[in-house]
Design an enzyme around this catalytic site. Structure first.
Site, PDB file in Angstrom:
ATOM      1  N   SER A  45      25.099   6.890  -7.799  1.00  0.00           N
ATOM      2  CA  SER A  45      25.476   6.375  -9.111  1.00  0.00           C
ATOM      3  C   SER A  45      25.610   7.496 -10.133  1.00  0.00           C
ATOM      4  O   SER A  45      26.452   7.437 -11.017  1.00  0.00           O
ATOM      5  CB  SER A  45      24.466   5.329  -9.590  1.00  0.00           C
ATOM      6  OG  SER A  45      23.160   5.874  -9.622  1.00  0.00           O
ATOM      7  N   GLU A  46      24.751   8.520 -10.037  1.00  0.00           N
ATOM      8  CA  GLU A  46      24.876   9.698 -10.891  1.00  0.00           C
ATOM      9  C   GLU A  46      24.550  10.961 -10.108  1.00  0.00           C
ATOM     10  O   GLU A  46      23.724  10.947  -9.186  1.00  0.00           O
ATOM     11  CB  GLU A  46      23.937   9.638 -12.110  1.00  0.00           C
ATOM     12  CG  GLU A  46      24.481   8.842 -13.284  1.00  0.00           C
ATOM     13  CD  GLU A  46      24.113   7.382 -13.227  1.00  0.00           C
ATOM     14  OE1 GLU A  46      24.598   6.606 -14.062  1.00  0.00           O
ATOM     15  OE2 GLU A  46      23.328   7.008 -12.316  1.00  0.00           O
ATOM     16  N   THR A  47      25.211  12.036 -10.492  1.00  0.00           N
ATOM     17  CA  THR A  47      24.883  13.371 -10.006  1.00  0.00           C
ATOM     18  C   THR A  47      24.618  14.248 -11.226  1.00  0.00           C
ATOM     19  O   THR A  47      25.404  14.252 -12.178  1.00  0.00           O
ATOM     20  CB  THR A  47      26.026  13.960  -9.163  1.00  0.00           C
ATOM     21  OG1 THR A  47      26.151  13.197  -7.957  1.00  0.00           O
ATOM     22  CG2 THR A  47      25.745  15.417  -8.788  1.00  0.00           C
ATOM     23  N   HIS A  74      17.043   8.417 -14.052  1.00  0.00           N
ATOM     24  CA  HIS A  74      16.627   8.689 -12.672  1.00  0.00           C
ATOM     25  C   HIS A  74      17.183  10.015 -12.167  1.00  0.00           C
ATOM     26  O   HIS A  74      16.525  10.721 -11.390  1.00  0.00           O
ATOM     27  CB  HIS A  74      17.004   7.520 -11.747  1.00  0.00           C
ATOM     28  CG  HIS A  74      18.394   7.541 -11.214  1.00  0.00           C
ATOM     29  ND1 HIS A  74      19.465   7.010 -11.889  1.00  0.00           N
ATOM     30  CD2 HIS A  74      18.888   8.031 -10.049  1.00  0.00           C
ATOM     31  CE1 HIS A  74      20.555   7.163 -11.161  1.00  0.00           C
ATOM     32  NE2 HIS A  74      20.243   7.778 -10.040  1.00  0.00           N
ATOM     33  N   GLU A 218      22.223  -1.051  -9.497  1.00  0.00           N
ATOM     34  CA  GLU A 218      21.467   0.198  -9.391  1.00  0.00           C
ATOM     35  C   GLU A 218      20.003  -0.113  -9.135  1.00  0.00           C
ATOM     36  O   GLU A 218      19.437  -1.030  -9.720  1.00  0.00           O
ATOM     37  CB  GLU A 218      21.630   1.007 -10.686  1.00  0.00           C
ATOM     38  CG  GLU A 218      21.196   2.439 -10.543  1.00  0.00           C
ATOM     39  CD  GLU A 218      21.783   3.324 -11.645  1.00  0.00           C
ATOM     40  OE1 GLU A 218      21.902   4.524 -11.402  1.00  0.00           O
ATOM     41  OE2 GLU A 218      22.108   2.815 -12.734  1.00  0.00           O
TER      42      GLU A 218
END
Length: 286
Positions: A45-47, A74, A218
């Protein structure tokens, strides 16, 4: 460029919420197109792209598979865990620059705590708008608890906090992605953070949806639970001391534990989010 995958808000591998972490050392950020492409390749979902700007200072940029976002709780927990576990930093306090502002991060031997952006209350919703929000999840206004109403709140990212009566309603919710994308875009929010109040040492059970940003659901969201901490505090449901505990990701088979603390100084609330993380993968961009 070295990269890692870490499971945040858990101590068990392949649980919690996965985030990509790219450690840049003191080098510059890559071109945006490359950061976006790498985030899409990793498919989390995120980097987080972490660049060291001083002995105790970092600048992090966050990319979803679709675009850059201002802050991600996170992924921050994951990034500082990766930096600690690889020996790039010791335990201690660090200054972090993000598009949401300058924050303080405290790295402990087995956890990471981070400031949220200053809490900001957004709009509330009319009865018709509330009905539309609940209907987007196959629910009705009767699934709303009597003493709580939906509201948009931010501690870095603006989400609609959507209360439901109990865990049965929480687990029954089925998202209409196209409709939630339409509503999110119309209200100028990242997505919807659905919750029901917990009991005992559990403050709330949560689910988080951001299909507008290519995140159907998520497993753990720091910024959203930071906003929820402030929302509940404003309604007298959490105190200004102690640790709050949010459980998320159970419906996805990725149980996560997000911790929060809220303090007040001269009438101003400050929210911190904390948790553990574990490294699961590492590699190098050729």
């Amino acid at each position: 460029m070295r990269f890692y995958v870490a499971d945040a808000f858990t101590a068990r591998p392949f649980s919690g919420n996965q985030a990509g972490v790219v450690s840049l050392g003191e080098g510059p950020f890559p071109e945006e197109a490359l950061m976006r492409a790498l985030a899409g390749e990793l498919k989390h979902s995120e980097t987080a792209f972490a660049r060291r700007t001083g002995e105790q200072c970092f600048h992090i940029r966050y990319f979803t598979p679709a675009e850059e976002v201002d802050l991600c709780g996170h992924a921050t927990i994951a990034a500082f865990t990766a930096l600690r576990e690889t020996g790039e930093i010791p335990a201690g306090s660090f200054a972090l620059h993000t598009r949401s502002g300058d924050l303080e991060v405290t790295v402990e031997p087995d956890a990471v705590w981070m400031d949220m952006a200053p809490p900001a209350e957004g709009r509330t919703f009319s009865a018709d708008e509330q009905a539309e929000l609940y209907a987007a999840y196959g629910l009705s206004p009767s699934d709303r608890p009597e003493n709580l109403e939906p509201q948009a709140v931010s501690t870095g990212l603006l989400d609609i906090l959507l209360p439901v009566r109990d865990r049965a309603a929480l687990n029954r919710a089925e998202q209409n992605e196209a409709e939630v994308c339409r509503l999110s875009e119309g209200y100028g929010v990242v997505g919807v953070h659905m919750f029901c109040l917990g009991a005992g040492d559990v403050t709330a059970y949560c689910r988080n949806f951001a299909p507008l940003y290519a995140i159907p659901e998520e497993a753990a969201t720091g910024t959203s639970n930071g906003a929820l901490t402030f929302y509940l505090h404003r309604r007298g449901l959490v105190s200004g001391s102690g640790v709050n505990r949010f459980l998320q990701g159970e419906k996805m088979g990725k149980p996560s534990e997000i911790l929060s603390r809220l303090t007040e100084e001269r009438g101003t609330a400050k929210v911190r989010i904390g948790g553990r993380a574990v490294l699961t993968l590492r590699g190098e961009v050729l």
